[in-house]
Design a protein around this motif. Structure first.
Motif, PDB file in Angstrom:
ATOM      1  N   ILE A 160      -3.870  -7.902   2.711  1.00 47.17           N
ATOM      2  CA  ILE A 160      -3.341  -9.152   2.157  1.00 47.17           C
ATOM      3  C   ILE A 160      -1.827  -9.226   2.373  1.00 47.17           C
ATOM      4  N   GLN A 161      -1.117  -8.109   2.121  1.00 45.42           N
ATOM      5  CA  GLN A 161       0.336  -8.102   2.287  1.00 45.42           C
ATOM      6  C   GLN A 161       0.727  -8.357   3.745  1.00 45.42           C
ATOM      7  N   VAL A 162      -0.003  -7.768   4.671  1.00 41.36           N
ATOM      8  CA  VAL A 162       0.292  -7.955   6.103  1.00 41.36           C
ATOM      9  C   VAL A 162       0.061  -9.412   6.518  1.00 41.36           C
ATOM     10  N   SER A 163      -0.927 -10.063   5.924  1.00 42.53           N
ATOM     11  CA  SER A 163      -1.300 -11.424   6.339  1.00 42.53           C
ATOM     12  C   SER A 163      -0.481 -12.515   5.671  1.00 42.53           C
ATOM     13  N   ILE A 164       0.238 -12.200   4.615  1.00 43.93           N
ATOM     14  CA  ILE A 164       0.893 -13.227   3.802  1.00 43.93           C
ATOM     15  C   ILE A 164       1.780 -14.202   4.601  1.00 43.93           C
ATOM     16  N   PRO A 165       2.639 -13.741   5.524  1.00 39.87           N
ATOM     17  CA  PRO A 165       3.510 -14.713   6.223  1.00 39.87           C
ATOM     18  C   PRO A 165       2.730 -15.806   6.952  1.00 39.87           C
ATOM     19  N   VAL A 171       3.115   0.385  -0.925  1.00 36.04           N
ATOM     20  CA  VAL A 171       2.842  -0.747  -0.034  1.00 36.04           C
ATOM     21  C   VAL A 171       3.609  -1.985  -0.499  1.00 36.04           C
ATOM     22  N   ILE A 172       3.574  -2.240  -1.806  1.00 38.49           N
ATOM     23  CA  ILE A 172       4.230  -3.441  -2.349  1.00 38.49           C
ATOM     24  C   ILE A 172       5.748  -3.343  -2.221  1.00 38.49           C
ATOM     25  N   VAL A 173       6.320  -2.159  -2.532  1.00 36.78           N
ATOM     26  CA  VAL A 173       7.778  -1.993  -2.439  1.00 36.78           C
ATOM     27  C   VAL A 173       8.249  -2.156  -0.995  1.00 36.78           C
ATOM     28  N   THR A 174       7.510  -1.574  -0.061  1.00 35.90           N
ATOM     29  CA  THR A 174       7.868  -1.689   1.356  1.00 35.90           C
ATOM     30  C   THR A 174       7.838  -3.147   1.815  1.00 35.90           C
ATOM     31  N   SER A 175       6.776  -3.848   1.465  1.00 31.68           N
ATOM     32  CA  SER A 175       6.656  -5.244   1.900  1.00 31.68           C
ATOM     33  C   SER A 175       7.705  -6.122   1.209  1.00 31.68           C
ATOM     34  N   LEU A 176       8.043  -5.798  -0.050  1.00 26.95           N
ATOM     35  CA  LEU A 176       9.071  -6.578  -0.745  1.00 26.95           C
ATOM     36  C   LEU A 176      10.454  -6.378  -0.108  1.00 26.95           C
ATOM     37  N   ALA A 177      10.756  -5.130   0.276  1.00 26.46           N
ATOM     38  CA  ALA A 177      12.038  -4.851   0.933  1.00 26.46           C
ATOM     39  C   ALA A 177      12.144  -5.633   2.236  1.00 26.46           C
ATOM     40  N   GLY A 207       2.162  -3.223   8.410  1.00 21.50           N
ATOM     41  CA  GLY A 207       0.878  -2.681   8.827  1.00 21.50           C
ATOM     42  C   GLY A 207       0.969  -1.226   9.253  1.00 21.50           C
ATOM     43  N   VAL A 208       1.986  -0.897  10.078  1.00 19.72           N
ATOM     44  CA  VAL A 208       2.127   0.483  10.565  1.00 19.72           C
ATOM     45  C   VAL A 208       2.427   1.442   9.412  1.00 19.72           C
TER      46      VAL A 208
END
Length: 367
Positions: A16-21, A91-97, A56-57
């Motif tokens: 879900i995080q990878v697909s959000i944009p 995962v969430i912290v990485t995607s938020l950064a 993703g990576v």
């Protein structure tokens, strides 16, 4: 089994995080409003791809590391519980950064290119659209409350038969691993917490129904469809989660009363089924809402007018994620980065929605 649960839940969060944009509205990129004709700008397209690729990576690396660690060692329950908290958090912290990095980058690009200069910014209202609103009525979302009232009555009627030690925490295998002394509050805490959660779901449904329906003047049909889907599937998702929680809590309460009435397989499967159905419902919700008026939508523009543009509300969004608008009477609005609703922090009712249920649950947990 705990490892499989952690792996699957983290995998779904990662996807879900990878697909959000690519699932958010086309004209909102990393929390920044962008005119329709610039949504295909090279920097924007590249930023979305880089965000998804890095997220993703990194998450794939985390999941592989977790698999190797859990299979090559014998982690204790405490270590597995820590991993359960750390994996999704990482995962969430990485995607938020990454989000904040690209939010600043797109904001600078928008300012340098002066994309809204000379554009007539328009807000439109469609007084007929609420007639097509397919949100579930409050009394339908409230139906699980009746089951909870029945569970409370059942608990009171059988109070004397409850054991002296009441479970207050359950492990990933579904078995209790922490207890407290029997009292009226400890025996009733589970159904009362459930009642608070159900009340919050009903409140969210009602506030969503009363919130404004924002339509983009540059693509009215697509934005109408997205808003209708968002409202409709939000109410359905809330009903699903409310029903699943009711069944799970009722199962735990009956298990507390009758001890080993259920076999080990049943005790392990029930939480798994609850988690699977909740995640599946969230994925369906994200697809149903996110595919409309986004990069995944095959219909790009149906009523584009290059002389006008939708109203730029960036100044009301702190960091592109926190909404604070005193002029907007809506308590809940659509998220800018993510799928679903978020709170208008300028409305006092928002704090009631956010703080009161948490305080009540904490109070019930410590009584």
């Amino acid at each position: 089994m705990e490892g499989i649960i952690l792996f699957l839940s983290t995998l779904i969060v990662s996807v879900i995080q990878v697909s959000i944009p690519f699932l958010v509205k086309r004209t909102v990129v990393f929390g920044v409003t962008v005119p329709m004709e610039h949504t295909k700008h090279a920097v924007i397209k590249r930023s979305k791809k880089i965000y998804s690729l890095i997220t993703g990576v990194l998450t794939l690396g985390v999941l592989i590391t977790f698999l190797v660690w859990s299979m090559s060692t014998s982690p204790s329950d405490v270590q597995m519980a820590l991993a359960g908290m750390m994996l999704p958090l990482l995962v969430i912290v990485t995607s938020l950064a990454l989000y904040f990095y690209f939010h600043v980058k797109i904001s600078k690009l928008k300012k340098e290119k002066r994309w809204f200069e000379g554009k007539k910014q328009v807000k439109i209202s469609d007084l007929t659209i609420r007639a097509n609103d397919e949100m579930l009525p409050w009394y339908v979302v409230s139906l699980p409350v009746l089951l909870t009232i029945g569970l409370i009555a059942f608990t009171v009627a059988n109070y004397n038969q409850f054991p002296d030690q009441i479970p207050v925490h359950w492990g990933a295998d579904g078995k209790p691993d922490a207890y407290t002394e029997k009292s009226v509050f400890s025996v009733l805490s589970l159904p009362l917490i459930l009642l608070v959660l159900q009340g919050m779901f009903v409140g969210i449904t009602e506030m969503t129904k009363r919130s404004g329906i924002k339509i983009r003047p540059t693509n009215k049909q697509a934005s109408k469809k997205r808003q209708m889907n968002l409202r409709k599937y939000t109410s359905w998702l809330l009903l699903l989660v409310s029903l699943l929680l009711t069944m799970l809590f009722s199962f735990l309460q009956v298990m507390t009363l009758y001890g080993n009435i259920f076999g080990d397989m049943m005790i392990m499967l029930v939480p798994l089924i609850f988690m699977f159905l909740t995640l599946a419902g969230s994925v369906v919700f994200a697809i149903k809402v996110g595919k409309v008026d986004s990069d995944l939508d095959e219909v790009v523009v149906t009523d584009q007018d290059y002389q006008i543009e939708e109203y730029d509300e960036d100044r009301y969004w702190i960091g592109g994620m926190i909404y604070f608008n005193k002029q907007d009477p809506s308590v809940l609005v659509e998220k800018r980065f993510g799928i679903g609703m978020t709170i208008n922090f300028a409305r006092p009712m928002a704090y009631m929605v956010l703080v009161v249920p948490i305080l009540l649950i904490l109070l019930l947990s410590f009584l």
